[in-house]
Design a protein around this motif. Structure first.
Motif, mmCIF file in Angstrom:
data_model
loop_
_atom_site.group_PDB
_atom_site.id
_atom_site.type_symbol
_atom_site.label_atom_id
_atom_site.label_comp_id
_atom_site.label_asym_id
_atom_site.label_seq_id
_atom_site.Cartn_x
_atom_site.Cartn_y
_atom_site.Cartn_z
ATOM 1 N N ARG A 39 46.828 58.455 23.470
ATOM 2 C CA ARG A 39 46.073 57.479 22.681
ATOM 3 C C ARG A 39 46.563 57.449 21.240
ATOM 4 O O ARG A 39 46.799 56.378 20.673
ATOM 5 N N GLN A 40 46.690 58.618 20.620
ATOM 6 C CA GLN A 40 46.953 58.692 19.184
ATOM 7 C C GLN A 40 48.375 58.288 18.809
ATOM 8 O O GLN A 40 48.588 57.699 17.740
ATOM 9 N N HIS A 44 48.298 53.718 20.774
ATOM 10 C CA HIS A 44 47.280 53.469 19.756
ATOM 11 C C HIS A 44 47.183 51.999 19.330
ATOM 12 O O HIS A 44 46.107 51.516 18.995
ATOM 13 N N ASN A 47 46.106 48.282 22.589
ATOM 14 C CA ASN A 47 44.884 47.935 23.301
ATOM 15 C C ASN A 47 44.591 46.434 23.318
ATOM 16 O O ASN A 47 43.719 45.982 24.057
ATOM 17 N N GLU A 59 38.678 48.214 23.752
ATOM 18 C CA GLU A 59 38.392 48.859 22.480
ATOM 19 C C GLU A 59 38.394 50.362 22.708
ATOM 20 O O GLU A 59 37.775 50.857 23.649
ATOM 21 N N TRP A 60 39.075 51.093 21.836
ATOM 22 C CA TRP A 60 39.108 52.542 21.974
ATOM 23 C C TRP A 60 37.713 53.121 21.795
ATOM 24 O O TRP A 60 36.932 52.649 20.973
ATOM 25 N N SER A 64 39.862 59.708 23.922
ATOM 26 C CA SER A 64 41.010 59.159 24.643
ATOM 27 C C SER A 64 40.659 57.983 25.537
ATOM 28 O O SER A 64 41.529 57.468 26.232
ATOM 29 N N GLY A 66 38.313 54.177 26.481
ATOM 30 C CA GLY A 66 38.142 52.844 25.942
ATOM 31 C C GLY A 66 37.155 52.035 26.753
ATOM 32 O O GLY A 66 36.851 52.376 27.912
ATOM 33 N N PRO A 132 47.326 53.650 30.448
ATOM 34 C CA PRO A 132 45.897 53.322 30.424
ATOM 35 C C PRO A 132 45.580 52.207 31.422
ATOM 36 O O PRO A 132 46.188 51.138 31.392
#
Length: 315
Positions: A39-40, A44, A47, A59-60, A64, A66, A132
């Motif tokens: 994620r980071q 990141h 999305n 949306e995060w 980790s 969403g 994701p």
């Protein structure tokens, strides 16, 4: 008591040691740590460009996960409401596929492999194999093989994934077929996995028809910066041909002795904000401490003397 000299030295030391460990394939120590890093540092800013199987925005939320905007891609919930509205981290090559080729799986399944097999943990946390995905699509894909399914209808509204529960087979959208093929080649080559002839032929065709796009190349660059090695099949440095012989590079690096030796050369990392320290082996959050908060210690005893306590999720 604050000691500026020590803090400055520690900051310099952590930069040197982190640079050194990147040369040792400093992969995340666990699947949990890998999801946070994915994620980071990898996804990141992606999305609003679409989830893996369906192309939905999200949306995060949390460390980790969403929350999915189902309307952004016309997704229709098939059966699992809770999982349909959340982002999960999908293993493109299913964990059961590589796990079942390990002895630990025969003796207790995935929980046992996570507990006793260093190589399984490396495979499960390999960022090249993570993407994701909408949770329901992830669940419906299960560990099914990939296939061409011209007569199978869509089951999730406008989400372009076809799943045949009877045939236990999946056809993903065209935009990710090439990426899937190259991830399969990478995982099977690196970890010496067996690939069926049927899957090999299909994935070779997808690899040729759908070459890497700009995002796949950028994704590889981002993951390489974290793990210290890239996917040679994405970069064109390696080709998968019939009769391919695996390099098994990850198997050699994932042996218990190798993992232990590399962990011994890595520092204990403290978080100056939380006053918690993480060991290089057995602490899932070791790789996810932000650079601005990292403090390096030569040994655990030094961290304790400085008033730090061990992270509660360390095994």
């Amino acid at each position: 008591m604050y000691r500026p000299g020590r803090r400055t030295f520690a900051g310099a030391l952590v930069c040197v040691l982190l640079a050194f460990t990147s040369l040792l394939d400093a992969a995340p120590a666990s699947f949990e740590a890998a999801k946070v890093l994915a994620r980071q540092q990898v996804w990141h800013d992606r999305n609003q460009t679409g989830s893996f199987y369906c192309g939905c925005d999200w949306e995060w939320a949390g460390r980790s996960g969403g929350r999915v905007n189902l309307e952004s891609c016309g997704y229709v919930i098939r059966a699992q409401v809770n999982r349909a509205v959340r982002i999960e981290w999908e293993h493109i090559v299913p964990a059961s596929l590589f796990g079942q080729q390990r002895l630990c799986w025969q003796q207790g399944g995935r929980p046992n492999c996570k507990r006793v097999d260093p190589l399984f943990n490396l495979m499960e946390a390999d960022l090249h194999n993570l993407a994701p995905a909408i949770g329901e699509a992830n669940a419906d894909r299960s560990n099914y093989r990939f296939a061409m399914l011209p007569d199978t209808p869509y089951n999730h509204g406008q989400c372009p994934i076809k799943i045949s529960f009877i045939q236990r087979a999946v056809e993903p959208r065209d935009e990710i077929k090439g990426l899937i093929a190259r991830v399969y080649f990478y995982m099977h080559d690196r970890y010496d996995l067996r690939l069926s002839r049927q899957q090999e032929q299909l994935l070779m065709a997808w690899n040729l028809r759908y070459p890497p796009d700009a995002w796949e190349l950028e994704r590889d660059r981002r993951i390489t910066a974290i793990m210290g090695h890239g996917n040679a099949f994405v970069r064109g440095e390696r080709a998968w041909l019939p009769g391919h012989r695996n390099t098994a590079e990850g198997v050699r690096r994932g042996s218990p002795a190798q993992v232990s030796n590399e962990a011994a050369r890595r520092p204990v990392i403290g978080n100056s904000r939380s006053r918690v320290y993480h060991l290089p082996k057995g602490c899932p959050s070791y790789s996810s401490v932000s650079a601005g908060n990292r403090i390096a210690f030569n040994e655990e005893a030094q961290a304790i003397r400085e008033g730090y306590r061990k992270a509660g999720n360390c095994r």
